[in-house]
Design a protein around this motif. Structure first.
Motif, PDB file in Angstrom:
ATOM      1  N   GLN A  76      31.323  51.293  29.244  1.00  0.00           N
ATOM      2  CA  GLN A  76      32.767  51.537  29.112  1.00  0.00           C
ATOM      3  C   GLN A  76      33.429  51.648  30.489  1.00  0.00           C
ATOM      4  O   GLN A  76      34.481  51.058  30.741  1.00  0.00           O
ATOM      5  CB  GLN A  76      33.022  52.813  28.293  1.00  0.00           C
ATOM      6  N   ARG A  77      32.798  52.395  31.405  1.00  0.00           N
ATOM      7  CA  ARG A  77      33.364  52.581  32.741  1.00  0.00           C
ATOM      8  C   ARG A  77      33.359  51.286  33.544  1.00  0.00           C
ATOM      9  O   ARG A  77      34.340  50.950  34.211  1.00  0.00           O
ATOM     10  CB  ARG A  77      32.588  53.674  33.494  1.00  0.00           C
ATOM     11  N   MET A  78      32.226  50.579  33.511  1.00  0.00           N
ATOM     12  CA  MET A  78      32.122  49.360  34.309  1.00  0.00           C
ATOM     13  C   MET A  78      33.046  48.260  33.786  1.00  0.00           C
ATOM     14  O   MET A  78      33.630  47.493  34.562  1.00  0.00           O
ATOM     15  CB  MET A  78      30.674  48.870  34.351  1.00  0.00           C
ATOM     16  N   THR A  79      33.210  48.192  32.469  1.00  0.00           N
ATOM     17  CA  THR A  79      34.135  47.206  31.899  1.00  0.00           C
ATOM     18  C   THR A  79      35.561  47.528  32.295  1.00  0.00           C
ATOM     19  O   THR A  79      36.342  46.633  32.651  1.00  0.00           O
ATOM     20  CB  THR A  79      34.000  47.167  30.372  1.00  0.00           C
ATOM     21  N   THR A  80      35.917  48.817  32.266  1.00  0.00           N
ATOM     22  CA  THR A  80      37.269  49.221  32.669  1.00  0.00           C
ATOM     23  C   THR A  80      37.491  48.920  34.143  1.00  0.00           C
ATOM     24  O   THR A  80      38.584  48.465  34.542  1.00  0.00           O
ATOM     25  CB  THR A  80      37.482  50.725  32.399  1.00  0.00           C
ATOM     26  N   LEU A  81      36.477  49.162  34.969  1.00  0.00           N
ATOM     27  CA  LEU A  81      36.577  48.847  36.395  1.00  0.00           C
ATOM     28  C   LEU A  81      36.826  47.353  36.588  1.00  0.00           C
ATOM     29  O   LEU A  81      37.665  46.942  37.405  1.00  0.00           O
ATOM     30  CB  LEU A  81      35.290  49.283  37.099  1.00  0.00           C
ATOM     31  N   PHE A  82      36.100  46.532  35.833  1.00  0.00           N
ATOM     32  CA  PHE A  82      36.302  45.080  35.904  1.00  0.00           C
ATOM     33  C   PHE A  82      37.738  44.714  35.515  1.00  0.00           C
ATOM     34  O   PHE A  82      38.380  43.870  36.171  1.00  0.00           O
ATOM     35  CB  PHE A  82      35.314  44.368  34.977  1.00  0.00           C
ATOM     36  N   LEU A  83      38.265  45.350  34.451  1.00  0.00           N
ATOM     37  CA  LEU A  83      39.621  45.047  33.990  1.00  0.00           C
ATOM     38  C   LEU A  83      40.666  45.433  35.029  1.00  0.00           C
ATOM     39  O   LEU A  83      41.691  44.758  35.189  1.00  0.00           O
ATOM     40  CB  LEU A  83      39.888  45.765  32.672  1.00  0.00           C
ATOM     41  N   ILE A  84      40.425  46.530  35.748  1.00  0.00           N
ATOM     42  CA  ILE A  84      41.357  46.944  36.813  1.00  0.00           C
ATOM     43  C   ILE A  84      41.401  45.873  37.906  1.00  0.00           C
ATOM     44  O   ILE A  84      42.476  45.455  38.349  1.00  0.00           O
ATOM     45  CB  ILE A  84      40.935  48.308  37.402  1.00  0.00           C
ATOM     46  N   PHE A  85      40.228  45.432  38.345  1.00  0.00           N
ATOM     47  CA  PHE A  85      40.186  44.381  39.371  1.00  0.00           C
ATOM     48  C   PHE A  85      40.761  43.064  38.837  1.00  0.00           C
ATOM     49  O   PHE A  85      41.393  42.307  39.577  1.00  0.00           O
ATOM     50  CB  PHE A  85      38.755  44.177  39.860  1.00  0.00           C
ATOM     51  N   ARG A  86      40.538  42.797  37.562  1.00  0.00           N
ATOM     52  CA  ARG A  86      41.085  41.576  36.970  1.00  0.00           C
ATOM     53  C   ARG A  86      42.613  41.615  36.974  1.00  0.00           C
ATOM     54  O   ARG A  86      43.270  40.623  37.311  1.00  0.00           O
ATOM     55  CB  ARG A  86      40.559  41.435  35.540  1.00  0.00           C
ATOM     56  N   TYR A  87      43.184  42.774  36.634  1.00  0.00           N
ATOM     57  CA  TYR A  87      44.644  42.902  36.655  1.00  0.00           C
ATOM     58  C   TYR A  87      45.177  42.722  38.078  1.00  0.00           C
ATOM     59  O   TYR A  87      46.161  42.009  38.307  1.00  0.00           O
ATOM     60  CB  TYR A  87      45.089  44.263  36.101  1.00  0.00           C
ATOM     61  N   ILE A  88      44.521  43.374  39.049  1.00  0.00           N
ATOM     62  CA  ILE A  88      44.974  43.282  40.443  1.00  0.00           C
ATOM     63  C   ILE A  88      44.915  41.834  40.927  1.00  0.00           C
ATOM     64  O   ILE A  88      45.840  41.339  41.588  1.00  0.00           O
ATOM     65  CB  ILE A  88      44.121  44.208  41.350  1.00  0.00           C
ATOM     66  N   ALA A  89      43.838  41.128  40.583  1.00  0.00           N
ATOM     67  CA  ALA A  89      43.708  39.727  41.005  1.00  0.00           C
ATOM     68  C   ALA A  89      44.775  38.856  40.352  1.00  0.00           C
ATOM     69  O   ALA A  89      45.327  37.949  40.982  1.00  0.00           O
ATOM     70  CB  ALA A  89      42.316  39.212  40.658  1.00  0.00           C
TER      71      ALA A  89
END
Length: 618
Positions: A76-89
Motif C-alpha cells: 500500500q505504501r510503495m504503491t502510493t509512493l509510486f502514484l505520488i511520483f507519477r503525479y509529479i512527473a
C-alpha cells in the motif's frame, strides 16, 4: 546473505530507483482509501517543513533476482509512493527524469500493472479504465486525492513551488526501512502475521533483527541464539500482568511487544513533536552503532559495522535486571508502584534518577517524592498557607484528586507495612479490574445523584430493603420495630407499582436514608472521613446507597474473589472501629474518627500534617 538471515538497512527513496516489486498472488490488491493517502502526504509535508528527516514504515521483501523483490509487506505504501511520483512527473516534466523509477508486477493481475504505470487524468479530471475492476478504482481514487492535495493552491506558481519543495524532500530526506528476509523464510506465514489483525513490525523486532542480521560483526551464531533466547525470556516475563502494571499505567495493548518498554528507557526522551513511529529504533542505532552527524537519523548501510552490539545487549539486559530488582524489593515495589500509579512520576523519570545512586540513596529520594506528592500548600499573595486534608471536599474536583492520591498511598502503605511482608499491593488488579475503574466515592451516601427513571428508583429500593429488614429484626424497642416493618412494607409496595411517581420515591428515599444514617452527620458527608476508593459502578442506584448496602456489596465482591483495595475492605468490615463503639449497619462519628486516626498512623513517616478529626475541627 545466508538462507535464514535478515538484511536490515535504510535506503533513501531515490536509492530504490530501478527496483521491480512483485506483488504475489496471496495478497489482495491496492486498498488504501483517500484518508490513508492524505495522512501519508500530510506526514511527509509536516516533516518537510520542520527540516528533519522522515522514515516510512518498514518494507519487508524477499529477493527474487537482481533488483527484483517479492513485496511481502508494504504494498500500500510503495504503491502510493509510486502514484505520488507519477503525479509529479505528469504535472511537472522537469521532475520526470529525476524521479525514481519503480516497477510493479502482479502475479495474478497483469492489467493492474498496466493501469498503474500509465495512469493520468484527462482534461475533465477523469481517469480512463478506472471502472474495469476494483483495483483500478482504488488506484484512481488515490491518484485523484494526490492531485487534489497538491492543487490546493490554485495559483500555478504556488503549485510549482509546492511540487518542488515536496519532491526535493521526498528524494533527498525520506528513507525506507529495508527489511530483507532470508530465502528460506515462508513469505505467506510472514505476510499473515504482519497483516491479519494489522500487526506491523515493532521497534523491538527491528532492534532484534540487528542482532540476528547477516551484518552482525563480532557475534557468533551461538551468541545470536543465546541473545534470541534471553530476549524471548524477557518478553515473556514482561507479559506477566503483575510486573507490567507495576512498571506502567499503559494498557497491555499499548505495546505490541513488551520489550519496547525497555528499549524506550535506554533511549533519550522522545521529543514531544516527534511523529516518527520508529524513533526508538533509530536512537538505539545512532547511540550504539555510531551517530550520523549530518542527519537526524543514521544511515544503515548494506554492511554496517555493528561492533557495539554486545554493549547494546548488555544494556538491555542490565535495564531489565534493574526493573526486576525493583519489582522483587518489597519497599521499592510499593513506593515506585505508588509514584507511577498516582502519575506523580513516570518510569523514565525514576529510571533516570536511579543512575549512579546506591539503593539506600534511591529509597531516600523516593520517600521525598512521596512526601511532596501528598503535601498540601496553597499560595496566597506570595505567602504559603498550610492546609489540612480535613478542609478538602468531595464537591471540589481539585480536592477529589488530592484525596484520591492520599487514599491510594494509604492503601499501598498499609499493605507494605504488614508484618512479615506477606502481602503486596496488586497494582495490576487496581489498574485493570474488569468490573471498572476505582474512584473516590462516599462510604455512606445521603443524597441521590443521577437516579433518573422508575427502573433506577426500584433498584435503589430493592438494594436498601434488606438493610431495613435487618434493622427491624435487630430492633429491641417494639415501636421502632413496627415503624421499620411498616417502612419495609411501603418499600415493597412502591417497588411493585407500575406507575411509581418521583415525589413518592423521593419521600420514601429520605425516610430510608434517615433510618440508615446516624444523627447529625450531614455536615461531614463530603469530607475525607466519609470517602474511600470504590469501584464506580455503572449502577447509579448502588453509588447513591447507604453504608450498609455498600457493605453488603463489598462482602459479595469479596466472596466472589473480586479485588477490593485493602483499606476499603477494612473500612466496610469495620476493622478500624473499636468494638465498644461499633454500630454494624451505620457509618458514624466513631467510625470516621478511627478511620482518620489510622490514616495518620500509617502515613506518619511522610511528615504529613495529621488530618484533623471532626472533634478537633470543632
Amino acid at each position: 546473505m545466508t538462507n535464514n538471515q535478515i538484511q536490515l538497512c535504510t535506503k533513501l527513496v531515490i536509492d530504490i530507483s530501478g527496483t521491480t516489486f512483485i506483488i504475489p498472488s496471496y495478497q489482495r490488491g491496492y486498498r488504501w482509501g483517500q484518508i490513508e493517502v492524505e495522512r501519508l502526504l500530510d506526514d511527509v509535508y509536516v516533516n518537510c517543513n520542520s527540516g528533519g528527516n522522515y522514515c516510512l514504515q518498514p518494507v519487508v521483501v524477499l529477493k527474487r533476482g537482481d533488483n527484483c523483490y517479492e513485496l511481502i509487506d508494504g504494498q500500500q505504501r510503495m504503491t502510493t509512493l509510486f502514484l505520488i511520483f507519477r503525479y509529479i512527473a505528469n504535472t511537472d516534466p522537469l521532475r520526470a527524469e529525476a524521479a525514481p523509477t519503480l516497477k510493479f508486477e502482479y502475479e495474478t493481475r497483469k492489467e493492474t500493472a498496466d493501469f498503474l504505470h500509465n495512469i493520468t487524468t484527462s482534461d475533465d479530471n477523469q481517469i480512463c479504465g478506472c471502472d474495469k475492476n476494483i483495483d483500478n478504482w482504488f488506484i484512481s481514487e488515490a491518484y485523484k486525492k494526490i492531485k487534489e492535495w497538491f492543487e490546493q493552491d490554485k495559483e500555478r506558481s504556488g503549485l510549482a513551488n509546492r511540487i518542488l519543495h515536496f519532491f526535493s524532500f521526498l528524494t533527498e530526506k525520506v528513507k525506507i526501512i529495508w527489511y530483507e528476509v532470508g530465502e528460506n523464510e515462508d513469505p505467506i506465514s510472514l505476510f499473515t502475521r504482519l497483516n491479519i489483525g494489522k500487526i506491523p513490525l515493532t521497534n523491538a523486532e527491528l532492534v532484534k533483527a540487528l542482532f540476528l542480521s547477516s551484518s552482525s560483526a563480532g557475534i557468533t551464531e551461538r551468541e545470536k541464539q543465546e541473545i534470541s533466547l534471553q530476549w524471548d525470556n524477557i518478553e515473556r516475563e514482561l507479559q506477566e500482568k503483575s510486573l507490567w502494571f507495576f512498571l506502567t499505567n499503559n494498557s497491555q495493548s499499548s505495546y505490541q511487544t513488551r520489550i519496547d518498554l525497555i528499549l524506550d528507557l535506554i533511549c533519550k526522551q522522545r521529543p514531544q513533536n516527534s511523529r516518527d513511529k520508529y524513533y526508538t529504533f533509530f536512537e538505539i542505532y545512532k547511540n550504539y552503532y555510531g551517530p550520523d552527524t549530518k542527519s537526524d537519523q543514521p544511515e544503515l548501510s548494506d554492511q554496517p559495522e555493528l561492533s557495539d552490539q554486545p554493549d547494546l545487549w548488555k544494556q538491555i539486559h542490565k535495564t531489565f535486571l534493574i526493573l526486576r530488582d525493583w519489582y522483587e524489593d518489597h519497599e521499592l515495589y510499593h513506593k515506585i508502584g505508588y509514584l507511577i500509579a498516582s502519575e506523580e512520576k513516570t518510569l523514565r523519570e525514576l529510571f533516570d534518577v536511579y543512575e549512579g545512586k546506591t539503593k539506600t540513596e534511591f529509597k531516600c529520594l523516593l520517600k521525598e517524592y512521596i512526601k511532596k506528592s501528598v503535601e498540601l500548600k496553597k499560595s496566597n499573595k506570595n505567602k504559603e498557607i498550610e492546609r489540612n486534608y480535613a478542609d478538602l471536599s468531595f464537591e471540589s474536583d481539585s480536592d477529589c484528586k488530592l484525596i484520591f492520591k492520599l487514599l491510594l498511598l494509604f492503601n499501598v502503605e498499609s499493605v507494605r507495612q504488614i508484618d512479615g511482608q506477606t502481602q503486596r499491593f496488586p497494582f495490576d488488579k487496581f489498574k485493570s479490574d474488569a468490573k471498572g475503574p476505582w474512584s473516590l466515592e462516599h462510604i455512606h451516601a445521603q443524597h441521590s445523584v443521577g437516579l433518573q427513571g422508575r427502573e433506577r428508583w426500584k433498584e435503589w429500593l430493592n438494594a436498601h430493603q434488606k438493610s431495613i429488614d435487618n434493622l427491624c429484626e435487630q430492633a429491641k424497642v417494639q415501636k421502632i420495630r413496627k415503624d421499620l416493618s411498616r417502612l419495609s412494607k411501603r418499600m415493597t409496595e412502591a417497588h411493585d407499582k407500575n406507575d411509581l411517581e418521583e415525589g413518592e420515591f423521593v419521600k420514601l428515599q429520605e425516610e430510608v436514608i434517615n433510618r440508615l444514617s446516624p444523627d447529625g452527620d450531614d455536615e461531614y458527608l463530603h469530607h475525607i472521613g466519609n470517602l474511600a476508593l470504590l469501584q464506580r459502578d455503572d449502577n447509579s442506584a448502588l453509588n447513591n446507597s447507604a453504608f450498609d448496602v455498600k457493605r453488603n456489596r463489598i462482602i459479595e465482591y469479596d466472596m466472589e474473589g473480586t479485588f477490593i483495595p485493602f483499606c476499603t475492605k477494612m473500612v466496610f468490615m469495620k476493622y478500624y472501629t473499636p468494638s465498644n463503639q461499633n454500630q454494624l449497619h451505620f457509618w458514624g462519628l466513631p467510625d470516621r474518627k478511627a478511620y482518620i486516626t489510622r490514616i495518620n498512623t500509617v502515613l506518619k513517616e511522610y511528615d504529613l500534617e495529621p488530618i484533623k478529626t471532626e472533634e478537633e475541627i470543632l
